[in-house]
Design an enzyme around this catalytic site. Structure first.
Site, PDB file in Angstrom:
ATOM      1  N   THR A  18       0.851  -1.080   0.044  1.00  0.00           N
ATOM      2  CA  THR A  18       0.066   0.146   0.080  1.00  0.00           C
ATOM      3  C   THR A  18       0.722   1.339   0.035  1.00  0.00           C
ATOM      4  OG1 THR A  18      -1.717  -1.272   1.189  1.00  0.00           O
ATOM      5  CG2 THR A  18      -1.685   1.318   1.028  1.00  0.00           C
ATOM      6  N   TYR A  31      -8.075   1.128  -4.172  1.00  0.00           N
ATOM      7  CA  TYR A  31      -6.731   1.332  -4.737  1.00  0.00           C
ATOM      8  C   TYR A  31      -5.683   0.135  -5.440  1.00  0.00           C
ATOM      9  CZ  TYR A  31      -4.764  -0.545  -0.545  1.00  0.00           C
ATOM     10  OH  TYR A  31      -4.294  -1.305   0.558  1.00  0.00           O
ATOM     11  N   THR A  97       1.455  -4.168   4.473  1.00  0.00           N
ATOM     12  CA  THR A  97       1.169  -4.502   6.202  1.00  0.00           C
ATOM     13  C   THR A  97       0.497  -5.988   6.244  1.00  0.00           C
ATOM     14  OG1 THR A  97      -0.948  -3.143   5.981  1.00  0.00           O
ATOM     15  CG2 THR A  97       0.838  -2.189   6.617  1.00  0.00           C
ATOM     16  N   ASP A  98      -0.126  -6.522   5.427  1.00  0.00           N
ATOM     17  CA  ASP A  98      -0.938  -7.604   5.568  1.00  0.00           C
ATOM     18  C   ASP A  98      -0.333  -8.870   5.999  1.00  0.00           C
ATOM     19  OD1 ASP A  98      -3.355  -6.298   4.853  1.00  0.00           O
ATOM     20  OD2 ASP A  98      -3.585  -7.358   2.791  1.00  0.00           O
ATOM     21  N   LYS A 170      -0.631  -7.424  13.199  1.00  0.00           N
ATOM     22  CA  LYS A 170      -1.607  -6.388  12.654  1.00  0.00           C
ATOM     23  C   LYS A 170      -2.842  -6.687  13.337  1.00  0.00           C
ATOM     24  CE  LYS A 170      -3.433  -4.622   8.260  1.00  0.00           C
ATOM     25  NZ  LYS A 170      -3.166  -4.542   6.757  1.00  0.00           N
ATOM     26  N   GLU A 291      -4.485 -28.656  28.601  1.00  0.00           N
ATOM     27  CA  GLU A 291      -5.741 -29.525  28.574  1.00  0.00           C
ATOM     28  C   GLU A 291      -5.468 -30.409  27.645  1.00  0.00           C
ATOM     29  OE1 GLU A 291      -9.432 -27.098  28.183  1.00  0.00           O
ATOM     30  OE2 GLU A 291      -7.972 -25.353  28.152  1.00  0.00           O
TER      31      GLU A 291
END
Length: 334
Positions: A18, A31, A97-98, A170, A291
């Site tokens: 981005t 975009y 950023t993903d 993120k 557990e």
């Protein structure tokens, strides 16, 4: 102001994202990521020329949803080559950023260096109102040339914050403050290039890592299986049948899955597939033998690592061993 030829030398490796995105024509929403080149990004922030002598290289031009192991290996090789040059002070990597947290963690485990490596991105495209990319990029370069950043591993700079690669996640789809340090806090803050540092990282990384790019041409296949109420074991069986060397369970709560899926995962572990239990919750530590009897079933507990980062570490661990006990120790160390 320092003479230009006396400024530190920094290599900028661009991958798209981005930060290099442009909005659609006609005022439409949305975009296109990775539309701008590395040189265009630098042209938009002329102030960086006051910080460093920057050399730009376009490694990829993708949105980070398309990031994969092939690009990781290419990016790591180009970063290592730059870092091995004696007069290169540091490396800055522009990235979407993903999946930035995964790329940053991968580089944190394979790059052999004490020099700063800084990933930077943006939540708004370059042509948006109040784009966050230019200041993020300026701050990233400031971090990369700061003399006290040596030995801190791979870092991520965004929204005036400095994050350790291992700790960052993120947490929001659109807000500029999307990144959070999930466990051990920020590495520091950076305000218009002025840096405030906090604690150093405590887990092994970069120069102290046992992992290496040497002779690494591909990474083992590891799949993530997301747990939910009423989950069936079909996806576990499918992953094993189609060749997964490892599985990360994004479990409910403390890395749990229901009885049928636990049995399927145990069957996979018995067949030699490494099974790591992580959690879908976004916080907390997945401990061994709480557990689920990990010792009896042959599972590995991810501890603090979220499913995406557990996958990265497991991929690299599988290049060294297929012993779940040895891999569990890696999750303690890294």
């Amino acid at each position: 102001m320092q003479p230009a030829n006396s400024l530190p030398r920094v290599r900028l490796l661009a991958t798209g994202g981005t930060i290099a995105g442009t909005q659609l024509l006609g005022g439409k929403r949305g975009y296109v990521a990775a539309a701008l080149s590395a040189d265009a990004l630098l042209t938009a922030v002329p102030q960086v020329a006051q910080l460093a002598r920057l050399e730009a290289e376009q490694v990829a031009a993708i949105g980070s949803q398309d990031m994969d192991e092939t690009v990781w290996l290419k990016l790591a090789a180009r970063a290592q080559a730059a870092l091995d040059e004696p007069d290169v002070a540091g490396v800055v990597i522009t990235h979407g950023t993903d999946t930035m947290e995964e790329t940053a963690f991968f580089l944190n485990l394979v790059l052999r260096t004490e020099k700063p490596v800084v990933l930077v991105g943006a939540m708004r495209p370059a042509t948006a109102i109040s784009a966050d990319g230019p200041m993020n990029l300026f701050n990233a370069v400031a971090v990369a040339v700061h003399p006290e950043m040596r030995g801190r591993g791979v870092l991520v700079v965004a929204n005036d914050e400095i994050h350790f690669a291992r700790e960052i996640a993120k947490t929001n789809t659109t807000q500029v403050g999307t990144f959070r340090a999930t466990y051990r806090g920020l590495a520091g803050l950076v305000h218009s290039g002025r840096i405030h540092l906090y604690a150093a990282p405590v887990r092994r990384h970069t120069a102290a890592s046992d992992f290496s790019l040497r002779e690494l041409t591909q990474l083992p296949r590891v799949e993530i299986v997301y747990a939910y109420a009423g989950m069936r074991p079909d996806l576990i069986h499918a992953a094993v049948r189609t060749g997964a060397a490892g599985l990360v369970l994004a479990g409910v709560g403390d890395g749990n899955v229901n009885a049928a899926c636990r049995a399927a995962a145990a069957e996979a572990a018995k067949a030699g597939v490494i099974v790591v239990r992580s959690s879908r919750t976004g916080g907390g530590v997945v401990e061994r033998n709480i557990e689920i009897d990990d010792d009896a079933l042959g599972f590995v507990a991810a501890e603090e690592l979220n499913p995406a980062k557990a996958r990265v570490l497991l991929q690299l661990a599988l290049t060294r061993t297929r012993d779940p006990r040895a891999i569990q120790e890696m999750f303690h160390v890294y």
